[in-house]
Design an enzyme around this catalytic site. Structure first.
Site, PDB file in Angstrom:
ATOM      1  N   CYS A   1      -3.756  10.759   3.564  1.00 19.61           N
ATOM      2  CA  CYS A   1      -4.288  10.641   5.150  1.00 19.61           C
ATOM      3  C   CYS A   1      -4.343  11.970   5.737  1.00 19.61           C
ATOM      4  CB  CYS A   1      -3.159   9.717   5.947  1.00 19.61           C
ATOM      5  SG  CYS A   1      -3.835   9.240   7.491  1.00 19.61           S
TER       6      CYS A   1
ATOM      7  N   HIS B   1       0.779  -1.207  -0.193  1.00 22.25           N
ATOM      8  CA  HIS B   1       0.004   0.151  -0.043  1.00 22.25           C
ATOM      9  C   HIS B   1       0.906   1.290  -0.152  1.00 22.25           C
ATOM     10  CE1 HIS B   1      -3.661   2.217   1.227  1.00 22.25           C
ATOM     11  NE2 HIS B   1      -2.816   3.000   1.791  1.00 22.25           N
TER      12      HIS B   1
HETATM   13  P1  HMG Z   1     -11.580   8.563  20.330  1.00 24.51           P
HETATM   14  O1  HMG Z   1     -11.793  10.033  20.380  1.00 24.51           O
HETATM   15  O2  HMG Z   1     -10.308   8.061  21.248  1.00 24.51           O
HETATM   16  O3  HMG Z   1     -12.664   7.781  20.556  1.00 24.51           O
HETATM   17  O4  HMG Z   1     -11.075   8.153  18.770  1.00 24.51           O
HETATM   18  P2  HMG Z   1     -13.656   7.236  21.719  1.00 24.51           P
HETATM   19  O5  HMG Z   1     -13.953   6.000  21.714  1.00 24.51           O
HETATM   20  O6  HMG Z   1     -13.084   8.150  22.877  1.00 24.51           O
HETATM   21  O7  HMG Z   1     -14.892   8.220  21.506  1.00 24.51           O
HETATM   22  C1  HMG Z   1     -15.118   9.596  21.212  1.00 24.51           C
HETATM   23  C2  HMG Z   1     -16.208   9.776  20.324  1.00 24.51           C
HETATM   24  O8  HMG Z   1     -16.209   9.251  19.030  1.00 24.51           O
HETATM   25  C3  HMG Z   1     -17.582   9.344  21.045  1.00 24.51           C
HETATM   26  O9  HMG Z   1     -18.689  10.152  20.527  1.00 24.51           O
HETATM   27  C4  HMG Z   1     -17.725   8.062  20.225  1.00 24.51           C
HETATM   28  O10 HMG Z   1     -19.284   7.416  20.065  1.00 24.51           O
HETATM   29  C5  HMG Z   1     -17.270   8.381  18.862  1.00 24.51           C
HETATM   30  P3  HMG Z   1     -19.202  10.981  21.752  1.00 24.51           P
HETATM   31  O11 HMG Z   1     -19.614  10.533  22.980  1.00 24.51           O
HETATM   32  O12 HMG Z   1     -18.015  12.164  22.098  1.00 24.51           O
HETATM   33  O13 HMG Z   1     -20.477  11.719  20.916  1.00 24.51           O
HETATM   34  N1  HMG Z   1     -16.842   7.308  18.250  1.00 24.51           N
HETATM   35  C6  HMG Z   1     -16.980   7.016  16.800  1.00 24.51           C
HETATM   36  N2  HMG Z   1     -17.988   7.336  15.970  1.00 24.51           N
HETATM   37  C7  HMG Z   1     -18.254   6.786  14.670  1.00 24.51           C
HETATM   38  N3  HMG Z   1     -17.492   5.673  14.362  1.00 24.51           N
HETATM   39  C8  HMG Z   1     -16.778   4.924  15.448  1.00 24.51           C
HETATM   40  C9  HMG Z   1     -16.570   5.607  16.591  1.00 24.51           C
HETATM   41  N4  HMG Z   1     -15.678   5.222  17.615  1.00 24.51           N
HETATM   42  C10 HMG Z   1     -15.868   6.288  18.335  1.00 24.51           C
HETATM   43  N5  HMG Z   1     -16.263   3.950  14.715  1.00 24.51           N
HETATM   44  C11 HMG Z   1     -11.246   6.545  16.979  1.00 24.51           C
HETATM   45  C12 HMG Z   1     -10.821   6.977  18.432  1.00 24.51           C
HETATM   46  C13 HMG Z   1     -10.459   5.592  16.571  1.00 24.51           C
HETATM   47  C14 HMG Z   1     -12.653   6.475  16.724  1.00 24.51           C
HETATM   48  C15 HMG Z   1     -10.742   7.956  16.160  1.00 24.51           C
HETATM   49  O14 HMG Z   1      -9.423   8.148  16.389  1.00 24.51           O
HETATM   50  C16 HMG Z   1     -10.888   7.727  14.474  1.00 24.51           C
HETATM   51  O15 HMG Z   1     -11.977   7.588  14.042  1.00 24.51           O
HETATM   52  N6  HMG Z   1      -9.888   7.867  13.950  1.00 24.51           N
HETATM   53  C17 HMG Z   1     -10.007   7.434  12.436  1.00 24.51           C
HETATM   54  C18 HMG Z   1      -8.956   7.885  11.799  1.00 24.51           C
HETATM   55  C19 HMG Z   1      -8.720   7.716  10.227  1.00 24.51           C
HETATM   56  O16 HMG Z   1      -9.828   7.426   9.620  1.00 24.51           O
HETATM   57  N7  HMG Z   1      -7.697   7.866   9.744  1.00 24.51           N
HETATM   58  C20 HMG Z   1      -7.554   7.824   8.304  1.00 24.51           C
HETATM   59  C21 HMG Z   1      -7.541   6.466   7.605  1.00 24.51           C
HETATM   60  S1  HMG Z   1      -5.990   5.389   8.207  1.00 24.51           S
HETATM   61  C22 HMG Z   1      -5.093   5.710   6.773  1.00 24.51           C
HETATM   62  O17 HMG Z   1      -5.486   6.494   5.837  1.00 24.51           O
HETATM   63  C23 HMG Z   1      -3.780   4.822   6.601  1.00 24.51           C
HETATM   64  C24 HMG Z   1      -4.085   3.610   5.526  1.00 24.51           C
HETATM   65  O18 HMG Z   1      -4.558   4.189   4.215  1.00 24.51           O
HETATM   66  C25 HMG Z   1      -2.640   2.907   5.473  1.00 24.51           C
HETATM   67  C26 HMG Z   1      -1.656   3.880   5.090  1.00 24.51           C
HETATM   68  O19 HMG Z   1      -1.477   4.539   4.041  1.00 24.51           O
HETATM   69  O20 HMG Z   1      -0.659   3.934   5.687  1.00 24.51           O
HETATM   70  C27 HMG Z   1      -5.194   2.729   6.068  1.00 24.51           C
HETATM   71 MG    MG Z   2      -3.212   5.028   2.742  1.00 23.94          MG
END
Ligand code: HMG
Ligand code: MG
Length: 308
Positions: free
Chosen positions: A239, A206
């Site tokens: 990202c 990737h």
């Molecule tokens: P957090 O703030 O630690 O989560 O985030 P939490 O469990 O403390 O919850 C905080 C709030 O988020 C709560 O809502 C939860 O309900 C909500 P509130 O009570 O405050 O209203 N929440 C969610 N809402 C929707 N869907 C969920 C979810 N989980 C909690 N699943 C968390 C932790 C992992 C959720 C956050 O950091 C996050 O969503 N991160 C995602 C980041 C992301 O998507 N990055 C891009 C993708 S990775 C990438 O691109 C790399 C890749 O391509 C490979 C590469 O290139 O290397 C894959």
């Molecule tokens: Mg990626």
């Protein structure tokens, strides 16, 4: 020896759209996925079930899953960072999920707000629920070469996280050069280290193309025995937590390379270009794919480019 065929995992509808300044409408995302699914691609990452506070661009992924016109031989996948994400993904009808970890602590904290160890612990119930629901889970390891926060990463750091994801039940681990700083020798060192822990047929490439090295790195990876490549239509991608990193290697460029190497992908370039033209037009951008631009602007249709 190079492989006879390569499986392409199309990540344009997720990685490609998750970092844009303005979120793409669910309707456009649906249309993109539908066009991609008519090109022969068999593995399409369609959205993310992540916090909309973190990545608003992936809001409404449930709507996207529920509206796409499904092809029976296509696997539609989504990112699921935690149990909540997996529950939402199951409700939306995903065929497959992906958990994502990092080889670097800095990126792990920024991207998913926890340490590497905490993330692996968090994935256990996700994989457990997936097992009970008969949903295969892919794993990602980000920052396999370097990290925007921690700097250089060693192959051993990558191998440890890769092994952990594989041992907890990910059927395949995709190795992310998130910032796109890799070059062939460094990539080969990473694959050698990971290959000692996980069979090569369970690893995927990737690679982001920030320094223009992604295709070269893919070729080097094929030489090491890798046969699964992630790519994004039109070279979209990035990202939100890797500032300055550019898009994924373009699917069109990968197809052109594979055709030239006589490696089968099953993907039709002309159909893929329809998807590419559509999304570039919708986003008001020029494609980042060299092969795509050459084929579309000048209609230079070499035989190799049309192979499947
Ligand atoms: P957090 O703030 O630690 O989560 O985030 P939490 O469990 O403390 O919850 C905080 C709030 O988020 C709560 O809502 C939860 O309900 C909500 P509130 O009570 O405050 O209203 N929440 C969610 N809402 C929707 N869907 C969920 C979810 N989980 C909690 N699943 C968390 C932790 C992992 C959720 C956050 O950091 C996050 O969503 N991160 C995602 C980041 C992301 O998507 N990055 C891009 C993708 S990775 C990438 O691109 C790399 C890749 O391509 C490979 C590469 O290139 O290397 C894959
Ligand atoms: Mg990626």
């Amino acid at each position: 020896m190079l492989p006879e065929s390569v499986r392409i995992v199309e990540v344009g509808a997720r990685d490609g759209l998750q970092n844009l300044p303005t979120p793409t409408s669910p309707e456009t995302r649906v249309q993109l996925v539908n066009l991609l699914s008519q090109s022969g691609l068999r593995h399409i990452e369609t959205g993310s079930f992540v916090s909309t506070e973190y990545v608003p661009q992936m809001a409404d992924s449930d709507k996207v899953f529920q509206t796409i016109k499904r092809q029976c031989d296509v696997v539609y996948t989504a990112l699921t960072p935690n149990l909540r994400g997996m529950e939402d993904a199951l409700k939306a009808g995903v065929d497959e999920a992906a958990v994502f970890a990092s080889a670097s602590e800095g990126f792990s904290q920024k991207n998913i707000n926890c340490s590497i160890a905490e993330s692996l612990k968090r994935f256990e119930p996700v994989l457990e629920l997936a097992r009970r629901s008969n949903i295969p889970v892919r794993g990602y390891v980000s920052c396999i070469i370097s990290c925007p926060y921690d700097g250089a990463i060693t192959p051993q750091q990558v191998a440890e996280v890769t092994k952990a994801l594989y041992q907890m039940g990910c059927y395949e681990v995709s190795l992310g050069d998130t910032v796109g700083t890799g070059t062939p020798l460094r990539v080969k060192r990473v694959l050698e280290a990971c290959g000692r822990e996980v069979p090569m047929e369970h690893l995927a490439a990737h690679y982001h193309n920030t320094y223009g090295q992604a295709l070269t790195n893919i070729y080097a990876s094929l030489e090491e025995g890798l046969t699964v490549v992630d790519s994004a239509v039109a070279g979209l991608g990035g990202c939100p937590y890797a500032p300055g990193a550019s898009g994924n290697v373009a699917t069109e460029d990968v197809l052109y390379l594979m055709a030239g190497l006589n490696i089968k992908t099953g993907v039709q370039m002309d159909r893929l270009l329809e998807a590419s033209t559509f999304i570039c037009h919708q986003l008001g951008i020029r494609s980042y794919s060299n092969a795509g631009l050459a084929l579309q602007q000048d209609r230079i249709k070499y035989d190799a480019a049309l192979g499947t």
